[in-house]
Design an enzyme around this catalytic site. Structure first.
Site, PDB file in Angstrom:
ATOM      1  CD  GLU A 280       1.479  18.524  81.966  1.00 33.65           C
ATOM      2  OE1 GLU A 280       0.594  18.193  81.127  1.00 33.65           O
ATOM      3  OE2 GLU A 280       2.634  18.803  81.652  1.00 33.65           O
TER       4      GLU A 280
ATOM      5  CB  CYS B  41       1.511  18.296  77.085  1.00 34.17           C
ATOM      6  SG  CYS B  41       2.254  19.367  78.319  1.00 34.17           S
TER       7      CYS B  41
END
Length: 451
Positions: A228, A262
């Site tokens: 990720e 993010c």
């Protein structure tokens, strides 16, 4: 080797952590292997009950854990509390749903009986970042441990206090010894760990560079990996959107955790008809956010987690201005603190458009058509998530296929939820966390056939 934990708000040392020797690390790897042999045989019902207890430990100690998050990486204390409570939610979610997710799947064939069963695989090694120091760990640990695997954690070195507390959560909940172990190590030990026979998979949340390095090592040893990585999410506002609601959503989407996320909205792609109104109202909203000591209840914007991170953001701001972006608000830096900043007329070729900006910087981009908005959204090496603000839900749903990202949110900021799969495409990584997908990433889907 020693690691110092430094408060980014005042520069004071919180604690010094002594790194593991090679012998100590090897012992922990061996202990992990032994722990798995016992843990895998513990009935799922008992594993789930322990995960439920872990959730309760988090709820019972919210203030203690939230304070450590804030001290180590500068997140406003109200957000730190919310993070700890979200971790309790993910523990409860898997405690309550694991039996359904891991149930045998009966498949009709010409066999007398054929089905798929779900067995744990062994030790899963996690390399985790500092920006959500509790949440990133628990969203991996809750499904992984409940499934019968054991965990090793290599946390970011600036949040080793959080890492120790997380190991403590599982101990307080009554998990057997060595089912979850925190490793105080430098990242140069990564290959040694992945190469060990006990380790069957690795999960990393972090930068594109770190992800590429770990994927390469995992491939070398033929170990499964889940990545990720970064994001450069587009926040698209159509002409028909409720601008006040869109602005309120946008402020949270960009400024939560001082922009260090993010999945934060980073590129605001606005139709030219509403561009001026949106930018004006968004800028006003940013001005009203109180900056200050993150331990104070009314602080909305703290420092960045380290001074070098603020330095990097400042470089991106200045380089974008040199290339023609308009400085609408902020733009200055003082140590680890970076002013919330709004840049107008941002275009491809500027760092504010092309790169992931990990901090309180909002890039405003003007477009003429919806087609142009999606084209610019796609003009990114990342593919984590997109938000579209509009009152035409039907049309927005029809456009979901235009987006290659892992998430598409209408009138809401992109966010993680235990009930929904989470992950990205392109340079944002691969694999999915959370929901049923998250527990399936690290199990052996074993075919059983009876003639």
């Amino acid at each position: 080797m020693e690691f110092k934990s430094i408060n980014p708000y005042n520069g004071k040392e919180i604690h010094t952590y002594k790194g593991l020797t090679d012998a100590q690390l090897h012992k922990k790897l061996e202990n992990s292997e032994k722990a798995f042999e016992k843990w895998r045989k513990v009935p799922l019902k008992e594993r789930a009950a322990l995960m439920k207890k872990a959730g309760q430990v988090l709820k019972d100690n919210v203030e203690e854990y939230a304070k450590m998050i804030t001290l180590e990486m500068g997140k406003p204390i109200t957000e730190s509390r919310a993070e700890v409570n979200k971790c309790a939610w993910v523990c409860d979610y898997y405690a309550e749903n694991a039996s359904t997710f891991l149930a045998d799947e009966i498949i009709e064939t010409d066999a007398q009986k054929s089905f798929v069963r779900h067995d744990p695989i062994g030790t899963v090694f996690a390399i985790m970042p500092w920006n959500f120091p509790f949440w990133q760990v628990f969203r991996y640990a809750a499904p992984t441990l409940t499934a019968g695997n054991v965990g090793l954690l290599k946390h970011a070195s600036n949040v080793f206090g959080c890492a120790e507390q997380i190991e403590g959560v599982f101990k307080k909940a009554g998990f057997p010894e060595d089912v979850f172990q925190n490793l105080i190590i430098h990242h140069d030990k990564t290959e040694v760990i992945i190469a060990h026979d006990a380790v069957k998979a690795v999960t990393l949340t972090g930068s594109e560079r770190a992800g590429a390095a770990v994927a390469q090592i995992s491939g070398k040893y033929i170990k499964k990996s889940l990545l990720e990585l970064g994001g450069n999410n587009a926040f698209i506002v159509w002409d028909d959107a409720d601008i006040d609601k869109a602005v309120a959503t946008a402020l949270t989407a960009r400024m939560l955790n001082c922009g260090q996320s993010c999945i934060a909205a980073k590129r605001f792609i606005l139709m030219e008809g509403i561009y001026d109104e949106f930018v004006e109202k968004f800028t006003k909203g940013v001005i009203e956010l109180k900056s200050g000591d993150p331990l104070e209840e009314d602080t909305k914007v703290g420092t960045l987690a380290r001074e070098d991170l603020a330095d990097e953001l400042q470089k991106q701001v200045q380089a974008s201005i040199k290339k023609g972006a308009k400085l609408i608000l902020g733009g200055k830096q003082n140590g680890a603190y970076h002013e919330p900043t709004v840049l107008g007329n941002v275009k491809p070729g500027m760092p504010a458009f092309d790169e992931e900006t990990f901090g309180p910087l909002a890039a405003m981009i003007k477009v003429k058509t919806i087609e142009e908005a999606f084209a610019l959204s796609e003009q990114s090496k990342f593919g984590l998530g997109v938000t579209v603000c509009t009152t035409d839900i039907k049309k927005a749903l029809a456009c979901a296929g235009e987006v290659s990202d892992g998430a598409y949110f209408i009138n809401e900021l992109v966010k993680s939820d235990p009930r929904l799969p989470f992950g990205g495409e392109k340079r944002s990584g691969y694999g999915r966390e959370l929901a049923k997908d998250g527990i399936m990433e690290f199990v052996n889907r074993k075919t059983v056939y009876v003639k």
